[in-house]
Scaffold this motif. Structure first.
Motif, mmCIF file in Angstrom:
data_model
loop_
_atom_site.group_PDB
_atom_site.id
_atom_site.type_symbol
_atom_site.label_atom_id
_atom_site.label_comp_id
_atom_site.label_asym_id
_atom_site.label_seq_id
_atom_site.Cartn_x
_atom_site.Cartn_y
_atom_site.Cartn_z
ATOM 1 N N ARG A 85 0.835 -1.197 0.000
ATOM 2 C CA ARG A 85 0.000 0.000 0.000
ATOM 3 C C ARG A 85 0.871 1.248 0.000
ATOM 4 O O ARG A 85 2.046 1.200 0.316
ATOM 5 C CB ARG A 85 -0.952 0.004 1.191
ATOM 6 N N MET A 86 0.269 2.348 -0.369
ATOM 7 C CA MET A 86 0.971 3.620 -0.397
ATOM 8 C C MET A 86 1.020 4.188 1.019
ATOM 9 O O MET A 86 0.062 4.073 1.765
ATOM 10 C CB MET A 86 0.237 4.608 -1.306
ATOM 11 N N ARG B 216 1.871 7.595 3.504
ATOM 12 C CA ARG B 216 2.036 9.041 3.568
ATOM 13 C C ARG B 216 3.321 9.346 4.339
ATOM 14 O O ARG B 216 3.867 8.506 5.046
ATOM 15 C CB ARG B 216 0.828 9.684 4.248
ATOM 16 N N SER C 297 8.353 9.973 -4.130
ATOM 17 C CA SER C 297 6.928 10.082 -3.851
ATOM 18 C C SER C 297 6.140 9.963 -5.166
ATOM 19 O O SER C 297 6.659 10.217 -6.245
ATOM 20 C CB SER C 297 6.612 11.405 -3.160
ATOM 21 N N LYS D 145 2.406 11.013 -6.987
ATOM 22 C CA LYS D 145 1.232 11.884 -6.907
ATOM 23 C C LYS D 145 -0.025 11.018 -6.892
ATOM 24 O O LYS D 145 -0.234 10.214 -7.800
ATOM 25 C CB LYS D 145 1.229 12.829 -8.107
ATOM 26 N N ILE D 146 -0.859 11.199 -5.863
ATOM 27 C CA ILE D 146 -2.081 10.397 -5.765
ATOM 28 C C ILE D 146 -3.334 11.261 -5.876
ATOM 29 O O ILE D 146 -4.447 10.754 -5.806
ATOM 30 C CB ILE D 146 -2.119 9.590 -4.444
ATOM 31 N N VAL E 160 0.521 13.464 -2.200
ATOM 32 C CA VAL E 160 1.501 12.472 -2.641
ATOM 33 C C VAL E 160 1.614 11.391 -1.575
ATOM 34 O O VAL E 160 1.257 11.586 -0.430
ATOM 35 C CB VAL E 160 2.904 13.092 -2.891
ATOM 36 N N ALA E 161 2.101 10.254 -1.991
ATOM 37 C CA ALA E 161 2.313 9.142 -1.049
ATOM 38 C C ALA E 161 3.622 8.468 -1.391
ATOM 39 O O ALA E 161 4.201 8.697 -2.438
ATOM 40 C CB ALA E 161 1.159 8.142 -1.127
#
Length: 53
Positions: free
Chosen positions: A14-15, A17, A44, A46-47, A52-53
Motif C-alpha cells: 500500500r501507499m 504518507r 513520492s 502523486k495520488i 503524494v504518497a
C-alpha cells in the motif's frame, strides 16, 4: 528467513504518507527528501491534485 503472510503482504503493497514513513523508518522529513534526491529512497507518487504518497 522471513516468512510473509497475506496480511504482511497487504501492508507492504500500500501507499504510505510521509508521516507514516517517518514513524516506520525513524527518519526526519529532511532525511527522507535527501534520500529521494540521492536516489537511495523511493520517490513520492502523486495520488491526487494536492497529495503524494
Amino acid at each position: 528467513m522471513i516468512v510473509q503472510t497475506q496480511t504482511d503482504r497487504q501492508q507492504l503493497d500500500r501507499m504510505l504518507r510521509r508521516k507514516e514513513v517517518e514513524q516506520i523508518t525513524a527518519r526526519s522529513r529532511s532525511a527522507i527528501y535527501e534520500g529521494m534526491a540521492a536516489g537511495t529512497f523511493p520517490r513520492s507518487v502523486k495520488i491526487g491534485a494536492r497529495a503524494v504518497a
